[in-house]
Design a protein around this motif. Structure first.
Motif, PDB file in Angstrom:
ATOM      1  N   TRP A 142      32.224 -26.285 -10.988  1.00  0.00           N
ATOM      2  CA  TRP A 142      31.840 -26.345  -9.591  1.00  0.00           C
ATOM      3  C   TRP A 142      30.440 -25.764  -9.380  1.00  0.00           C
ATOM      4  O   TRP A 142      29.617 -26.333  -8.672  1.00  0.00           O
ATOM      5  CB  TRP A 142      32.849 -25.582  -8.723  1.00  0.00           C
ATOM      6  CG  TRP A 142      32.329 -25.431  -7.336  1.00  0.00           C
ATOM      7  CD1 TRP A 142      31.916 -26.442  -6.526  1.00  0.00           C
ATOM      8  CD2 TRP A 142      32.089 -24.221  -6.630  1.00  0.00           C
ATOM      9  NE1 TRP A 142      31.447 -25.930  -5.347  1.00  0.00           N
ATOM     10  CE2 TRP A 142      31.544 -24.562  -5.378  1.00  0.00           C
ATOM     11  CE3 TRP A 142      32.289 -22.870  -6.929  1.00  0.00           C
ATOM     12  CZ2 TRP A 142      31.189 -23.609  -4.426  1.00  0.00           C
ATOM     13  CZ3 TRP A 142      31.945 -21.925  -5.976  1.00  0.00           C
ATOM     14  CH2 TRP A 142      31.405 -22.295  -4.745  1.00  0.00           C
ATOM     15  N   TYR A 143      30.184 -24.638 -10.014  1.00  0.00           N
ATOM     16  CA  TYR A 143      28.858 -24.036  -9.838  1.00  0.00           C
ATOM     17  C   TYR A 143      27.772 -25.016 -10.221  1.00  0.00           C
ATOM     18  O   TYR A 143      26.674 -24.977  -9.691  1.00  0.00           O
ATOM     19  CB  TYR A 143      28.723 -22.768 -10.692  1.00  0.00           C
ATOM     20  CG  TYR A 143      29.565 -21.616 -10.204  1.00  0.00           C
ATOM     21  CD1 TYR A 143      30.250 -21.707  -9.001  1.00  0.00           C
ATOM     22  CD2 TYR A 143      29.668 -20.450 -10.925  1.00  0.00           C
ATOM     23  CE1 TYR A 143      31.023 -20.660  -8.545  1.00  0.00           C
ATOM     24  CE2 TYR A 143      30.442 -19.392 -10.478  1.00  0.00           C
ATOM     25  CZ  TYR A 143      31.122 -19.505  -9.286  1.00  0.00           C
ATOM     26  OH  TYR A 143      31.886 -18.473  -8.843  1.00  0.00           O
ATOM     27  N   GLU A 144      28.099 -25.886 -11.158  1.00  0.00           N
ATOM     28  CA  GLU A 144      27.082 -26.819 -11.618  1.00  0.00           C
ATOM     29  C   GLU A 144      27.085 -28.133 -10.851  1.00  0.00           C
ATOM     30  O   GLU A 144      26.179 -28.929 -10.997  1.00  0.00           O
ATOM     31  CB  GLU A 144      27.282 -27.105 -13.112  1.00  0.00           C
ATOM     32  CG  GLU A 144      27.023 -25.887 -13.962  1.00  0.00           C
ATOM     33  CD  GLU A 144      27.016 -26.240 -15.430  1.00  0.00           C
ATOM     34  OE1 GLU A 144      25.984 -26.716 -15.892  1.00  0.00           O
ATOM     35  OE2 GLU A 144      28.050 -26.073 -16.084  1.00  0.00           O
ATOM     36  N   ALA A 145      28.116 -28.372 -10.061  1.00  0.00           N
ATOM     37  CA  ALA A 145      28.202 -29.659  -9.373  1.00  0.00           C
ATOM     38  C   ALA A 145      27.424 -29.604  -8.059  1.00  0.00           C
ATOM     39  O   ALA A 145      27.660 -28.717  -7.250  1.00  0.00           O
ATOM     40  CB  ALA A 145      29.653 -30.002  -9.105  1.00  0.00           C
TER      41      ALA A 145
END
Lengths: 257, 487
Positions: free
Chosen positions: A156-159
């Motif tokens: 999620w942090y990367e999305a």
């Protein structure tokens, strides 16, 4: 804040928005755990409390600003919310078609979030409370050692762009709470109590809470690095910042008889 | 190339005064001398030209020190690592490496670091060209939707790396947050014909090299320093084919080469060329006639070479598996007339018969090895399939396809197998990881991808499908090819 102000505040708020106050909350059973930055001696004990099942939505927040015009985007004091406060909203009393009513409200400052909760006779969770609930996955209260738990958070942090998803679109955790990971960051009452100076490498050798935290981001302790990013994020905040990926939810103490 | 004709001009602080003096004599102009670059005054304000790789902003040439405004935006965005493999890059200026910053010694840089509102994370910047705590990191720690401004004076000439230094630092760097800042000496760098910007980086993905789809960052692999990709300019193929850098015969090319890391040190080499001059580690030390120069993680080098003959010159990290298996490959295409005195190309192909040695045996009749004969009938397909099964599959799935309980799923009377032929082909071609349910039992294990030809896959699967109570399908090489191309 003096007593007089507090009283008026409670009075001013008490009329409003009490409808949802209880029904969308779930009990969190207190306990003791070691947060990211901790060693055994820094274990944190959490009392029982109630937590909102979902983050506060745009629709919820619209009700709030209708009741309390001083928190409308054109009227809010700059001291309490920077220029990005409700920046996507069309008008003071409408957010417009571009914004989903049931997506989490973002671009709200800490002052605004705090006031919203107070007006529901609730409060913002502390970092320790938030982290305590957020370390659960679907089945386990403390899933921090599971690879799948960490990977999901990091994904999620990367999305990009998850802030316009609807509440409830991520998983329901062990406590029955949704969306702690996967939609938006969330304000906490004492978001700036963990000192990250912005020079994360320096934090290693100053006597701050994160002394062990940063040292622990090693092969043996991967579970921490997702949490580390949250602490870094909180460290970059000021209370009047209004950020597109940052929303909030409220909690309430359980009064024991 | 091997000429020794160049006497390097020393560039740098200790000789600045001397150089200034020489200029002063030649031009008879009153030239100010500074005992320290800290004393260089700035004359005016200007906006810095930033470029994305492989381009470099125009030289500072003879301009004097200025107040230089640098505007840089941080973007978290999805990009393509290689065909079919997506990756979320964190970038300075929308590219990996980030925008190239070109300054003159004495410049007072006013740095505006903007974190796009859609970004998830706070970031900052540590510029190795900065003299000051954290290289600017502490003053530039910026939340999404905010802009931080700080300023610094560039005191030392050279080529420097900049990077994000927000916790976890390694992860921010591993996702592409690095770039180069050049500080030119007072007189500028000598003029050349072409300049390019190249930066190496290593990447760590959850899937193996080539696994398709959006690949998340893998912290464990990064800690273990097991890179899946080692690339120039952020992706496989950023400097090959149509993206190759170019030059004409006779031109001098200057490469600003950096290494963002996070982990690996680069043995930078251009196949078929010799570096005439290398500013070792981007500093004042000048080396000449270098074959391979070491570029540390978080370091850089300025490389100059004159190209004498046409052709494609391959840029590699000479830790050579990185080049040919992980992507660290670029290309310098040189156009122009051949110079056969420098390089002849192939002149002859002669027979070589050593005296007294053993006679070399030629391949007998051009026979195709047995394994490559296509099966002509169902009987043959079954026969060849069984051979492959016994070589490749037997160890796990066992002689009667019964598998091993709790470890390897059965192929005999397998509902999972019979349900989907394309899936079965796909698993043989690409392997399978994770939990599956076969005949009511859960298995969570790893099957590696098999290096078999389309014919071989067709044969072995036909054998499996026509044995042990399975659904008696015949798999053709065309079906396998379809799945292979579809994936």
């Amino acid at each position: 804040m003096d007593l007089y102000l507090k009283t008026t505040l409670i009075l001013a708020c008490s009329l409003a928005l009490r409808v949802h106050a209880q029904k969308d909350m779930v009990p969190i059973e207190g306990g003791t755990y070691i947060p990211l930055y901790g060693v055994d001696s820094t274990a944190v004990t959490i009392q029982d409390f109630l937590m909102d099942v979902y983050p506060v939505t745009n629709a919820d927040y619209l009700q709030f600003v209708k009741k309390f015009p001083e928190w409308q985007k054109s009227r809010v004091k700059r001291l309490f919310a920077d220029g990005n406060y409700l920046v996507g909203w069309e008008k003071d009393d409408a957010f417009g078609d571009g914004i989903a009513p049931d997506a989490p409200v973002t671009n709200v400052s800490w002052f605004a979030a705090k006031k919203y909760c107070e007006c529901q006779n609730k409060r913002l969770p502390t970092v320790d409370e938030w982290e305590y609930v957020a370390m659960a996955d679907e089945e386990t209260a403390d899933a921090r050692k599971k690879a799948s738990y960490n990977q999901r958070i990091l994904d999620w942090y990367e999305a990009p762009r998850s802030f316009d998803k609807k509440i409830g679109s991520t998983f329901k955790n062990y406590w029955g709470v949704y969306d702690l990971h996967g939609l938006v960051w969330e304000w906490t009452l004492d978001f700036n109590s963990v000192l990250i100076s912005g020079e994360s490498r320096k934090d290693v050798d100053i006597d701050s809470n994160l002394f062990c935290g940063s040292a622990a981001v090693g092969a043996s302790d991967l579970m921490n690095y997702a949490a580390f990013m949250r602490y870094a994020f909180r460290g970059s905040m000021k209370a009047n910042y209004s950020i597109k990926n940052l929303g909030f939810r409220c909690v309430k103490d359980v009064i024991k008889i | 190339m091997k000429a020794n004709r160049f006497i390097p001009k020393k560039i740098g602080l200790p000789v600045l005064g001397l150089f200034g003096l020489l200029l002063a004599c030649k031009q008879e102009a009153p030239e100010k001398l500074y005992t320290s670059s800290m004393e260089i005054p700035v004359s005016a304000e200007m906006k810095a030209v930033l470029t994305s790789p492989p381009n470099v902003p125009p030289p500072t040439a003879k301009r004097s020190a200025k107040k230089l405004i640098v505007d840089m935006e941080i973007l978290e965005q999805e990009g393509e690592m290689t065909n079919g493999v997506k990756y979320v890059y964190w970038t300075f200026g929308g590219t990996v490496p980030g925008s190239f910053i070109r300054t003159k010694i004495g410049d007072e840089v006013e740095f505006h670091l903007k974190n796009h509102p859609d970004n998830k994370l706070p970031h900052n910047i540590d510029l190795h060209a900065v003299t000051g705590p954290g290289g600017g990191a502490e003053s530039s720690f910026v939340a999404p939707g905010h802009e931080k401004v700080f300023s610094f004076k560039v005191l030392n000439p050279g080529l420097y790396v900049y990077h994000c230094a927000t916790a976890p630092v390694g992860m921010h760097i591993a996702n592409g947050m690095y770039g180069l800042i050049l500080v030119e000496p007072e007189e500028g760098l000598p003029e050349v014909d072409k300049e390019y910007y190249i930066m190496q980086g290593d990447f760590y993905t959850k899937g193996a090299n080539g696994d398709r789809g959006l690949q998340p960052f893998d912290m464990q692999k990064a800690v273990d320093e097991k890179a899946d990709y080692v690339v120039f300019n952020g992706k496989v193929g950023a400097l090959t084919g149509d993206n190759a850098i170019t030059a004409n015969v006779g031109e001098t090319v200057r490469l600003y080469v950096g290494n963002g890391g996070p982990n690996l040190v680069s043995s930078f080499h251009v196949i078929g060329e010799i570096f005439d001059r290398v500013h070792v580690e981007g500093g004042n030390l000048m080396n000449e006639n270098v074959q391979t120069t070491l570029i540390p993680a978080g370091g850089a080098a300025i490389i100059e070479l004159k190209v004498e003959v046409p052709g494609s010159f391959i840029l590699v990290d000479h830790s050579i598996f990185r080049a040919f298996n992980k992507g660290a490959l670029g290309m310098l295409k040189v156009q122009g007339d051949e110079n056969e005195a420098v390089y002849s190309g192939e002149l002859r192909d002669d027979i070589y018969l050593p005296e007294g040695g053993g006679i070399q045996k030629m391949p007998s009749t051009g026979e195709v090895p047995e394994s490559e004969i296509p099966a002509k009938s169902m009987v043959e397909r079954m026969e060849f399939g069984k051979q492959i099964y016994m070589q490749t599959c037997f160890a796990c799935h066992q002689a009667e396809g019964q598998g091993i309980p709790n470890a390897f799923p059965p192929l005999a009377q397998s509902d999972y197998l019979n349900a989907d032929v394309d899936r079965a082909i796909d698993i043989v071609l690409h392997g399978k990881t994770g939990e599956i349910t076969v005949n009511g039992q859960k298995y969570n294990s790893i099957m590696t991808s098999q290096t078999l030809s389309d014919d071989e896959v067709a044969n072995v699967l036909t054998y499996v499908y026509n044995s042990w109570g399975n659904s008696k399908k015949e798999i053709t090489p065309a079906m396998v090819q379809k799945v292979r191309n579809g994936k």
